[in-house]
Design an enzyme around this catalytic site. Structure first.
Site, PDB file in Angstrom:
ATOM      1  N   GLU A   1      -2.723  -9.422   2.751  1.00 51.93           N
ATOM      2  CA  GLU A   1      -3.229  -9.238   4.638  1.00 51.93           C
ATOM      3  C   GLU A   1      -4.576  -9.581   5.054  1.00 51.93           C
ATOM      4  OE1 GLU A   1      -2.134  -6.471   3.995  1.00 51.93           O
ATOM      5  OE2 GLU A   1      -2.815  -5.177   5.327  1.00 51.93           O
TER       6      GLU A   1
ATOM      7  N   HIS B   1      -4.089  -5.318   0.039  1.00 51.50           N
ATOM      8  CA  HIS B   1      -3.283  -5.561   0.719  1.00 51.50           C
ATOM      9  C   HIS B   1      -3.678  -6.793   0.628  1.00 51.50           C
ATOM     10  CE1 HIS B   1      -3.298  -1.569   3.810  1.00 51.50           C
ATOM     11  NE2 HIS B   1      -4.214  -1.484   2.635  1.00 51.50           N
TER      12      HIS B   1
ATOM     13  N   CYS C   1       0.683  -1.190  -0.046  1.00 50.53           N
ATOM     14  CA  CYS C   1       0.200   0.047  -0.153  1.00 50.53           C
ATOM     15  C   CYS C   1       0.731   1.457   0.336  1.00 50.53           C
ATOM     16  CB  CYS C   1      -1.245  -0.080   1.526  1.00 50.53           C
ATOM     17  SG  CYS C   1      -2.421   1.212   1.244  1.00 50.53           S
TER      18      CYS C   1
END
Lengths: 1058, 366
Positions: free
Chosen positions: B336, B334, B250
């Site tokens: 994650e 993202h 990001c």
């Protein structure tokens, strides 16, 4: 790929309904875009997919391995699509593969490979496949004795559920929470079965579904997830379903999503599939329940809920496209490889018709019984739920304000019926807490809190006692939470129109929002719309001109299904051609009419007076078409007309004259048209006196109803009162009429289109069954084969007289009784009827297109006569009795069939046998059981029985029939009736499937032997044995099989006939 | 039901009802189209200074989970130490919530962090306005009038980063983790793969001799304008010259891009959602990703030896870059997740493979 064969799903039935017309139609569009020649096999003549502009070649033939093989031999397609025609097509595909047909003719299965399909269909293979990647399915072990049972339960862990293997209808099952309970249950189960299954008990677990799409490059997305309001234990087709999920955290949502994708990749699905999970309510533990490797009811719902055209995309992926290559058909600029973001909530609610059946249980559970569904869209759950309940058209005006009563509320909560949602409302009112209800029902408390909020709001409104006292803020809140004007009126004891007036004064009007798949993130020109009070601005403008609103048919139910969708879609097509701006209002997710690319604007909304008015006032169209969607929109005609809306076509005043039994009967008298003697119900004494004077049986019927709801034949005085009160309950606003019921009469129908009272085109069809069988359940022959020309002429003249008297412009249908040389009118509908698609397709004259042109004032010169063809069409009803445990599979004046098929043939027998086979009927090979109830009927069937004997069938018969046959020197074996303990017993023969056909003809009158006859019929259905219960149908059947064998039946496409 | 209102810098006003803290705030108004994961989103430090509009209308349904911490001292259910947004704007608030893991209501939780919420807003109309006119400054007005305030003028990263390094000991592979306002799950994603992390403040000297030796650098996500992180960009530029493996997520993608010689710009209304399709260049694969960024990298200005790695399939913007030969790579989305799809989680493994293969044992003081 140059030529592709698509298998349709056949007739609508419980568990497999209109959603496959939607998915098949989308597949055809996707293929034709690629220049591929599309061959379609589907005997469901009322579908959109079997229309001229759709597939290149259409076979109205049974979807079974025999006929599909014949078509493959003839057409030699390069590929075949199996996943667009429900379980019927999928099973047929598996059979074709097993028999080596696909290999022999080098037909490639497109999309998900056969092996993957097999791995999802076979429970053992499925469990094995998933264990390879360490995913959980409900644990299940088989046990042959008590010790094994205890061990198995130990292994699985309590609580467990016991199921008796090989038992029908869940007999001998139960839940055990500890070894003592297990032993007791198992001991009992072992008395009736040698083997029991010990399964993990997941009651109260949440039921969650994902719709997954995967391409051959391994791109895999979940287009939508859905949460069942009802927990595990209630079939998803029986459950209220919400999209997207409401009670799942990010962790739960994405855990299941990841497992879904991993599963689908491992199985190797290409295209679309559905995966169902059980998700614990007290942890994030899960089980995978099943994967459907095909388009399904859920995928149709997901398509409509999100705006993502799953079936269309699935067809493209089957052709080898990758997801990123395809465009989002809503935004037209972004990619199809994405997951829709919703900014609204969708609620699906099933529609049941259980009161149409005698003897069926109202309990809902693991088996599907519902016949249709609705989908409601809102920006609050309460609003969507209340809208949805109204859409069901079962008399509910929302969550509150209804008149449902319950004897034992606790029992209703624990053992739910089709009225469960209203039972919850009642329980809350009686003081049950949300926690108690959640405990008893397993329904997540979040949903119940929302329902509780609606009740609280009702109380709040009530406190203001009058509409004038009700503050704007509270009225707005009520509208935001989905209260209808009528609901508010009922709470405040005023009129719907008063509430409407008041809220408009207060400037409380709904706004129009778009469904755009991306929650407004990207600009889109979508025309897929809904109304909400939870918003301030309209997403769209209303400035287009030349607009026409078409009202759809609403939820599918017995008596109104895909045939009216065909009518609506064809109306829209015609209007498009005439350059009108088309606006569709409908809310049934199973339909093609709710595909947003069909019309210029689609309002996925209620077909209520309030909503239609709201949309009309916003759009200000040229007018409203109410005559294409069946009875439901037709019922709105007069009310809308009185508010000044322009109703296109026949005047609503005329509609009222035809619908109101009293007015219509009077009109017939004025016109000098014969009808059965009748009387409007004023008092019971009056009714009794009338019945006595014309003689029993009499027919009791309410006005303004479809499919014979609450219509009854009454054979004696004893039953008259019961039926009269039933009829007056159904139709409170409209009168009930009693008429003489004429026995042994033939029934004939005319479907026609008129303009300013002059008939433009017409089609006469005859019923095989005598009057007394509802026209929707009757086998229909068009053009008629066995009526006098004089009869035809008289029918035509009467129709013309009525058309002129009512100044009909548009579609209409009249039903007649013909006995000897008399013709009597029994019913007239100034709207499209169920048989419009049938007669339109058989004659290749599109009645709907003509009717639409007539209604729009286009001068039509052509006059068409529709009688003289070189072929015959036969339409046969599809019943779903096997799904309705306990229901008596007998025909009467109230409709019971859930769908229909029609086939064409060079002669009647060919067309008839094919239609019968298309409904799943297997031609008998050897053994036939005869049970014929009256001496009169036995004589009437004597010739037919002789033919059966000559054909070499081995005949079995129950006592009286057997005696009769012996008297006429017809060899037969006597079988005892089921409830008798003697041998040989009919039940044993049915259980062991030793019978190929059961012919059970009863007189239909209440009599002593009824229970015995019921058992024979019911068991025949339970064991999947073909059943004939009608005398005329049996005769035609015997005549047909004496002339034709399976191999003699023609395999010809539609365009080879017409 | 207390009334509150949302006012935008163009003067438009939306009336609704207050929940959470009874407090007026100003900030930048942005929207997110994700349908689940408000506890995760609201604690994402990338939202620092922003008033968040959720387009999904029903919010608060499953309450808010507990403040349980894991063995590393991270909140198990949240992405940072506090609610990070300045204010929350939604359509329908579920006062009554229900979930087995819920400990409190969304309203009480917001109040605890002194963050106001407003419901009863036509969030779709609001979103359309933001889409058409671009993100705007705005304010939620409850108790008093406040002035508009542009958070992007502040160094937001400095506000959300940590004060001093934290060591998360695991296996032998050690990474320096530059915390520009990270989400906890990026940390967890490495720890779960048995990677030792040395989490350092955004402007920490990565070549500080006090640091133990490490095998690579990770630059986290974070709020605001990447060009504000001048010190971080400088450090990364040096790391590039030393050929230390680098991975950015990001904001980390933008910082790596700026360090490599590219440029960044502000998007009209950003990408904040869980359904962004990202094509991996040179393959037929498209990942569905979770995103939260208002700025983007212009990869056209990168030097020859760099290439775009991922492209947004909807609008063609950059979603990741990599060096053609050396172990530098980053993604704009993202991997994650939390909230959002976990499909791109495999990219953690791919980066770790690179480190393994590159075999470089970087000395911090080299």
């Amino acid at each position: 790929m140059k030529k592709v064969l698509i298998l349709g799903s056949g007739a609508l039935r419980i568990g497999q309904a209109g959603e496959f017309d939607y998915s098949g139609s989308q597949a055809i569009k996707a293929l034709k875009e690629e220049g591929i020649t599309v061959i379609l096999i589907n005997p469901n003549i009322a579908t959109i997919q079997t229309s001229e502009q759709m597939a290149d070649k259409i076979y109205f033939l049974p979807v079974n391995p025999y006929f599909v093989t014949k078509v493959i031999e003839k057409e030699r397609p390069d590929g075949i699509l199996l996943s667009f025609g429900g379980q019927t097509a999928l099973n047929c595909g598996l059979d074709l593969d097993r028999e080596g047909v696909l290999e022999k003719y080098k037909v490639q299965v497109l999309g998900t490979p056969i092996e993957a399909i097999r791995n999802t269909e076979d429970r053992d293979l499925f469990a094995k496949k998933l264990s390879e990647i360490h995913l959980k399915v409900p644990r299940s072990l088989a046990a042959w004795d008590l010790e094994e049972a205890v061990q198995a339960a130990q292994k699985i862990g309590y609580p467990i559920i016991i199921r008796a293997a090989y038992a029908l209808g869940g007999e001998g099952s139960g839940v055990a929470w500890n070894p003592e309970e297990l032993i007791e249950l198992a001991r009992r189960a072992f008395t009736s079965t040698p083997q029991i299954l010990i399964e993990e008990y997941l009651k109260g677990w949440r039921e969650i579904e994902y719709e997954v799409v995967r391409d051959r490059f391994d791109n895999c997305i979940t287009v939508c997830n859905m949460e069942n309001f009802d927990p595990m234990g209630i079939h998803t087709g029986e459950s209220i379903v919400v999209a997207p999920s409401q009670t799942l955290t990010n962790q739960e949502y994405h855990k299941l999503r990841e497992i879904a994708i991993r599963t689908i990749r491992h199985l190797g699905i290409i295209g679309e599939c559905n995966i169902q999970f059980a998700l614990d309510y007290k942890s994030d533990d899960y089980r995978i329940i099943e994967v459907n490797a095909r388009l399904s009811r859920s995928s149709a719902l997901a398509s409509k809920a999100t705006g993502y055209p799953l079936a269309f995309i699935a067809a493209k992926l089957a052709l080898g496209y990758g997801l990123p290559e395809l465009k989002n058909s809503v935004t037209k600029s972004t990619t199809a490889c994405f997951e829709p973001a919703l900014d609204y909530v969708v609620v699906k609610i099933p529609r049941w018709d259980l009161n149409k059946f005698k003897g069926v249980s109202e309990k809902i559970g693991t088996e599907m019984k519902s016949v249709g569904e609705v989908m409601a869209i809102g920006r609050k759950f309460e609003a969507a739920l209340q809208k949805g309940l109204r859409m069901l058209d079962i008399g509910a005006i929302g969550l509150v304000g209804n008149d449902f009563t319950f004897k034992d509320i606790r029992d209703e909560l624990e053992r739910p019926t089709d009225k469960r949602i209203f039972a919850i409302v009642e329980a809350l009112r009686q003081g049950y807490t949300v926690e108690e209800i959640s405990y008893l029902t397993g329904i997540n408390a979040w949903f119940l809190y929302k329902i509780q909020g609606v009740l609280a709001l009702e109380d709040k409104i009530k406190k203001y006692t009058t509409l004038a006292n009700l503050p704007r803020e509270v009225l707005l809140e009520a509208k935001q939470k989905g209260f209808s004007d009528l609901q508010i009126a009922k709470i405040l004891k005023t009129q719907e129109l008063e509430v409407r007036k008041r809220r408009k004064e207060l400037n409380i009007i709904p706004v129009v929002k778009q469904i755009d798949t991306l929650a407004a993130e990207y600009p889109s020109k979508t025309n897929y719309l809904y109304l909400t009070y939870n918003g301030e601005t309209d997403d769209i403008s209303f400035e287009e001109r030349n607009k026409v609103i078409v009202l759809g048919s609403g939820t599918y139910r017995i008596g109104s299904s895909v045939e009216f969708d065909w009518c609506c879609v064809n109306t829209v097509f015609t209007l498009n051609k005439l350059k009108y701006n088309t606006i569709m209002i409908n809310y049934n997710p199973e339909t093609v009419s709710t595909d947003y690319d069909i019309c210029d604007k689609l309002y996925f909304e209620e077909l209520s007076f309030e909503t239609v008015m709201d949309i009309y006032e916003k759009e200000n169209p040229l007018g409203l078409i109410v005559s294409m969607g069946g009875q439901m929109p037709n019922n709105l005609a007069l009310k809308c007309y009185r508010q000044g809306l322009n109703i296109l076509g026949t005047s609503p005043l005329s509609i009222d004259r035809a619908e109101d039994r009293y007015k219509f009967s009077k009109l017939l008298d004025e016109l000098g048209v014969d009808q059965p003697e009748w009387r409007e119900l004023t008092s019971l004494e009056d009714a009794e006196q009338f019945a006595k004077s014309v003689g029993y049986p009499v027919l009791v019927r309410p006005s303004y109803v479809l499919s014979g709801a609450a219509m009854s034949v009454v054979y004696d005085e004893r039953n008259l009162e019961t039926y009269l009160s039933k009829a007056s309950k159904v139709s409170r606003e409209h009168p009930v009429v009693i008429s003489k019921f004429i026995v042994n009469a033939k029934e004939i129908e005319i479907d026609a289109v008129a303009q300013n009272g002059e008939i433009l085109t017409w089609a006469i069809a005859e019923h095989v069954e005598n009057a007394g069988v509802h026209s929707g359940d009757a086998t229909m022959i068009f053009p008629p084969q066995k009526i006098y020309l004089e009869t035809v002429r008289r029918i035509k003249n009467i129709a013309q007289k009525i058309a002129m008297a009512l100044k009909i412009t548009g579609p209409f249908n009249i039903q007649f009784l013909a006995k000897d040389n008399d013709i009597k009118v029994i019913e007239c509908n100034l709207r499209a009827s169920r048989s419009f698609p049938f007669v339109s397709k058989v004659s290749k004259v599109n009645f709907i297109s003509l009717a639409t042109q007539a209604m729009m004032g286009k001068r039509i010169k052509e006059r068409r006569l529709n009688l003289d063809f070189d072929y015959v069409g036969v339409k046969a009803p599809q019943f779903s009795f096997s799904r309705l445990k306990g229901a008596d599979p007998i025909l009467g004046v109230e409709m019971a069939s859930t769908g229909e098929v029609a086939c064409l043939g060079t002669d009647l027998y060919d067309a008839f046998l094919k239609s019968l086979i298309a409904t799943g009927f297997k031609l008998p090979q050897k053994n036939i059981l005869l049970s014929i109830n009256s001496e009169e009927n036995r004589y009437k069937l004597l010739e037919s029985i002789k033919k059966l004997d000559n054909l070499g069938f081995h005949l079995f018969a129950t006592e009286a029939t057997s005696k009769f046959l012996h008297e006429h020197k017809i060899p037969n074996t006597l079988l005892c009736k089921i409830q008798e303990s003697c041998q040989p017993n009919g039940l044993d023969y049915l259980v062991q499937r030793k019978l190929d056909l059961v012919i059970d003809i009863s007189t239909g009158q209440p009599q002593e032997d009824e229970q015995a006859e019921y058992l024979i019929r019911r068991k025949a259905v339970d064991f999947g044995i073909p059943l004939l219960t009608n005398l005329q149908l049996t005769k035609l059947f015997v005549d047909s099989i004496s002339r034709k064998k399976l191999e003699d039946l023609e395999v010809k496409a539609w365009d080879e006939y017409v | 039901m207390e009334r509150a209102k949302l006012v935008l810098e163009d003067g438009s006003t939306y009336e609704g009802y207050s929940f959470g803290a009874w407090k007026s705030v100003a900030g930048e108004v942005v929207f997110n189209t994700g349908m689940v994961g408000y506890p995760e989103s609201l604690t994402d430090p990338s939202y620092r200074g922003q008033i968040l509009v959720l387009t999904y209308p029903l919010i608060g349904n499953y309450g808010v989970p507990s403040k349980e911490r894991d063995a590393d001292g991270l909140f198990k259910h949240f992405e940072s130490e506090r609610v990070q947004i300045s204010g929350l704007v939604i359509s329908d608030y579920s006062e009554r919530y229900h979930h087995w893991s819920a400990m409190t209501s969304l309203s009480d939780w917001l109040a605890e962090y002194n963050v106001p919420g407003i419901y009863g807003i036509d969030t779709r109309a609001l979103t359309k306005k933001l889409r058409e006119k671009g993100v705007m400054l705005g304010k939620i007005l409850c108790d008093r009038e406040v002035d508009f305030e542009d958070p992007n003028q502040r160094n937001l990263v400095a506000e959300v980063s940590i004060e001093k390094p934290i060591l998360y000991p695991r296996g032998e592979t050690r990474l320096v983790f530059v915390d520009c306002g990270t989400k906890n799950n990026i940390i967890r994603s490495f720890l779960n793969r048995n990677i030792t992390l040395i989490r350092v403040p955004w402007n920490y000297n990565l070549f500080d001799p006090a640091l133990p030796s490490y095998h690579g650098i990770v630059i986290s996500n974070g709020p605001g304008d990447p060009k504000m992180c001048r010190e971080t960009i400088e450090q990364i530029r040096k790391a590039i010259s030393l050929e230390i493996p680098i991975w950015g997520i990001c904001l980390g993608n933008q910082i790596l891009g700026l360090a490599a010689g590219g440029d960044t710009y502000k998007l009209k209304y950003g990408h904040r959602s869980q359904n962004q399709p990202c094509l991996e260049r040179g393959t037929s694969r498209c990942y569905i990703t979770s995103q939260n960024h208002g700025y983007a990298l212009n990869h056209d200005l990168l030097p020859e030896d760099w290439e775009p790695w991922f492209i947004n399939a909807n609008d063609g913007t950059n979603e990741g870059i990599r060096h053609r030969a050396k172990p530098f790579m980053s993604v704009q989305f993202h991997p994650e997740a939390t909230p959002g799809p976990v499909d791109a989680g495999v990219l953690f493994d791919r980066f770790l493979d690179k480190i393994q293969k590159s075999g470089v044992r970087t000395q911090s003081n080299s």
